[in-house]
Design an enzyme around this catalytic site. Structure first.
Site, PDB file in Angstrom:
ATOM      1  N   CYS B  41      27.619 -89.790 -44.962  1.00 60.19           N
ATOM      2  CA  CYS B  41      26.679 -88.630 -45.204  1.00 60.19           C
ATOM      3  C   CYS B  41      26.590 -88.322 -46.615  1.00 60.19           C
ATOM      4  O   CYS B  41      25.926 -87.326 -47.036  1.00 60.19           O
ATOM      5  CB  CYS B  41      27.752 -87.464 -44.412  1.00 60.19           C
ATOM      6  SG  CYS B  41      27.869 -88.051 -42.590  1.00 60.19           S
ATOM      7  N   GLU B  82      20.489 -61.511 -30.488  1.00 65.33           N
ATOM      8  CA  GLU B  82      21.357 -60.981 -31.264  1.00 65.33           C
ATOM      9  C   GLU B  82      22.015 -61.805 -32.156  1.00 65.33           C
ATOM     10  O   GLU B  82      21.968 -61.517 -33.651  1.00 65.33           O
ATOM     11  CB  GLU B  82      22.339 -60.142 -30.588  1.00 65.33           C
ATOM     12  CG  GLU B  82      23.228 -59.362 -31.698  1.00 65.33           C
ATOM     13  CD  GLU B  82      22.273 -57.941 -32.356  1.00 65.33           C
ATOM     14  OE1 GLU B  82      21.457 -57.776 -31.737  1.00 65.33           O
ATOM     15  OE2 GLU B  82      22.811 -57.345 -33.193  1.00 65.33           O
ATOM     16  N   HIS B 132      21.908 -87.307 -32.197  1.00 67.25           N
ATOM     17  CA  HIS B 132      23.033 -87.230 -33.115  1.00 67.25           C
ATOM     18  C   HIS B 132      23.831 -86.128 -33.330  1.00 67.25           C
ATOM     19  O   HIS B 132      25.096 -86.333 -33.027  1.00 67.25           O
ATOM     20  CB  HIS B 132      22.355 -87.944 -34.812  1.00 67.25           C
ATOM     21  CG  HIS B 132      23.361 -88.314 -35.761  1.00 67.25           C
ATOM     22  ND1 HIS B 132      23.134 -89.018 -36.623  1.00 67.25           N
ATOM     23  CD2 HIS B 132      24.360 -87.645 -35.849  1.00 67.25           C
ATOM     24  CE1 HIS B 132      23.715 -89.003 -37.513  1.00 67.25           C
ATOM     25  NE2 HIS B 132      25.011 -88.246 -37.054  1.00 67.25           N
ATOM     26  N   ASP B 192      -0.660 -70.951 -11.096  1.00 72.92           N
ATOM     27  CA  ASP B 192       0.334 -71.721 -10.053  1.00 72.92           C
ATOM     28  C   ASP B 192       0.512 -70.452  -9.135  1.00 72.92           C
ATOM     29  O   ASP B 192       0.907 -69.437  -9.525  1.00 72.92           O
ATOM     30  CB  ASP B 192       1.254 -72.490 -10.756  1.00 72.92           C
ATOM     31  CG  ASP B 192       2.080 -72.967  -9.707  1.00 72.92           C
ATOM     32  OD1 ASP B 192       1.573 -73.370  -8.402  1.00 72.92           O
ATOM     33  OD2 ASP B 192       3.312 -73.244  -9.954  1.00 72.92           O
ATOM     34  N   GLU B 194       4.040 -69.907  -7.246  1.00 74.44           N
ATOM     35  CA  GLU B 194       5.007 -70.870  -6.995  1.00 74.44           C
ATOM     36  C   GLU B 194       5.744 -70.625  -5.651  1.00 74.44           C
ATOM     37  O   GLU B 194       5.375 -69.728  -4.883  1.00 74.44           O
ATOM     38  CB  GLU B 194       6.160 -70.083  -7.747  1.00 74.44           C
ATOM     39  CG  GLU B 194       6.218 -70.468  -9.200  1.00 74.44           C
ATOM     40  CD  GLU B 194       7.249 -69.816  -9.983  1.00 74.44           C
ATOM     41  OE1 GLU B 194       8.594 -70.204  -9.514  1.00 74.44           O
ATOM     42  OE2 GLU B 194       6.959 -69.065 -11.012  1.00 74.44           O
TER      43      GLU B 194
END
Lengths: 245, 245, 245, 245
Positions: B41, B82, B132, B192, B194
């Site tokens: 890294c 928050e 990752h 739609d 539902e």
């Protein structure tokens, strides 16, 4: 090797059995309060030692391993997850393949199928036992521990991926190839319109028409993109289920 | 900078590499039992140091980050939570935007796309790498740690929100605006019904009629209420998926 | 026996009540800061001591136990999970059956139904209380603890199995047998085509025909295989729900 | 009262602010390494102190509280869960009602709606803030801590119940009563046939007929049984959603 039926967090150094390289007990575990017995896993640990030169074997009843056993068939396959690089011998784009064997009533009766799996999958450092757990090994305790941690993480991620319908492996291999599996008299693959977004007429006339006109061009153009690779794998998987291949 | 392949919970102070401001090693990590290697890294950490003046960078393989990578495209967007106030520079109603880049086989090959993401998103103190994990930085280790904790919490909440179909961001921005994305020959948006609560005739004649008569007034009246804002965002999102925009 | 309403992680040895074998307090718990009261569970713990010779009883409000209470009726049944071997008296292929009783407003009012469950299920070392938790016992504290750990693990796994539609028990027993439960005037069992993979015509003419021609041979051939055993159990379970048996 | 922006696990006794009963700072927090600021929650903590005589207030960003905020409207209601007995003033069959208020950009702007909720719900020792977290108080730190633990457990269980479609409260109260909410011109309640178990003809002619003939008798007979109570509450809830009541 650890004794059987001792609370793991209370195990003391003297509880541990010492065995020679043929699996014979040299020094039995001794505990002032308990009559100890060598773990039933004994021959299973020896199998990894004999066939793979393992310096340490870890056996867990990880819930992730149990769930993987319900979500996969005879092999747990995953690819393109960074943590796969932590599994010995694999790269990011490698397909990790861990065999899954059936459990038996007595742990010692696992020996044959565990040995077969070890011999058949020489690249795998682990065997999952369905409805039971996992055996993981390494050259020493450090490697066994990191292999166990990496594979447990990958099992946890793949259970979540499966529950979201995401394929865990993007590698195309012979076992997954449609042409090697479908029966010769199947000439049609049916595509699904997901959900119930609109009137059936609109689906039949407009959406189906749109698909018919654009599918070929779209598929060719994106053949090697990740989402289309995933679609191709899903189509193969659904066809296999549908036609019981 | 930490060495590669050391069990993190066993790392000792002497294992740590010291680098100068150009990324050259001044003092290598030393371990009596291991041959150490500087973390792959290394250039990625330096990128945050060079372009953002980061005093500390944390890299994790958080499962929440991996799942976010499966649930979002090129950006993780969230607002009106928050904990966003804990992310440097953001308010409760701000939209947090964290770029998501594709993973590469070798960690060092991430450098270009990580640098591009850092430069393209100057307000973000983190980059998610799909399949990752995440890189998070701050002015010092305290800030890097709190940023990492806040963002990990937000990723965990947003994975749960996504699984319940709740939009993670309520902020209307150009990228999400329908008019900037739909093709000019689209003149209809389909709503739609539902579930399957009643006979199709009742849906077609009674419910559709009710919706036709009341939708405009209801939408205008509640245009800026939270639920209608969420509906508006969902309609845009579904339209974009439907028409492949 | 522990006192009521003390924060469990702050309990001191002197807080503990000592009782004789008839359940009379010999030494009350004493705490310098609190007025102690013997746990309301007192007669329930005594029931396990009297009827089962328990040396230790553990009571928890495990969330897994609460969820099991919502997913099962009057019994929690599971089989073919390795951890079942950790439950006293059971093998891998045994069916673990733990009774589930209804909760009451006052914990002391549980006594009758708890005693009934203890007497009716002499092989079970635990009783689940719906919307409440679980009582588990053993010959000593070590056994009570390991029983509690094994059963909690099994409850956690079975909640996940249920949420994926996987049957938790593969054992065929009289209670689950269709022929012993259906009413005599039921002559038909209806099989479901799952999902919405293709046009209704294709389902009706092609798929139904395929099923009609192959179901008998397939079912006979695989009658004792794990997946078909699971299907058989599911058919029985669905029929019982459908016909309110 | 705790300072703002200090890592909670590194807080020292000297970091704590001491306030008098009017909320004026008597002794500010002091830290050798940081410039401290009194928590923005200051007036909110005082509100519980003034209106409820709270000796301790705990504020958390519990993920369970955030999810409850997405799954409930203006009140979190639950009953018939043993842990409710741990909430001050409630029995097993009591309905716990915790108000849910909307979040604001600045924590200090929560004061009005928090005070209103405290006054409107004198039986509740907690207020949930949507997209934010929860405030919980008690007569002393021990009670505040146990209230916080009990309510957090109940929020966790109820999120899981909601995701399985299980009603969290079985108590029938005026707010939930259909007759007090439906508009006078609604004369029909529609029942749903769940799933897709059989041909539409069989549903229409056989199953519908069976329901028509038996529903009244069955409903009357089981009116006060737990499952029918749950059905009645579900019917009310679905009707309210359908007709936007």
């Amino acid at each position: 090797m650890s004794p059987s039926s001792v609370q793991k967090e209370r195990m003391q150094p003297d509880d541990i059995y010492v065995l020679d390289e043929l699996g014979e007990v040299i020094k039995p575990g001794v505990n002032p309060d308990l009559v100890l017995k060598l773990s039933q896993c004994h021959p299973l640990f020896m199998a990894a030692y004999i066939h793979r030169n393992a310096g340490a074997v870890i056996h867990t009843h990880s819930i992730h391993a149990v769930m993987i056993g319900f979500l996969f068939g005879s092999e747990f396959r995953a690819s393109h997850l960074e943590m796969i690089k932590g599994v010995a011998g694999l790269e990011y784009t490698s397909e990790m393949v861990i065999p899954i064997i059936e459990n038996t009533s007595q742990e010692r009766d696992l020996l044959d199928s565990l040995q077969n799996a070890i011999l058949k999958y020489p690249k795998s450092n682990a065997v999952i036992v369905r409805r039971h757990g996992i055996y993981v090994w390494g050259a020493d305790w450090q490697q066994a521990k990191t292999q166990c941690e990496c594979i447990d993480y990958l099992m946890q991620v793949c259970v979540q991926m499966k529950s979201l319908g995401i394929p865990t492996s993007l590698v195309n291999n012979p076992v997954n190839t449609l042409s090697s599996r479908i029966k010769s008299d199947i000439s049609t693959v049916i595509f699904d319109i997901e959900g119930t977004l609109c009137p059936i007429d609109f689906v039949h006339n407009t959406l189906f028409g749109y698909i018919r006109n654009n599918l070929e061009e779209y598929t060719k153009r994106t053949w090697n993109e990740v989402l289309t690779i995933a679609d191709r794998k899903n189509i193969i998987a659904q066809s296999c289920i549908l036609f019981n291949i």
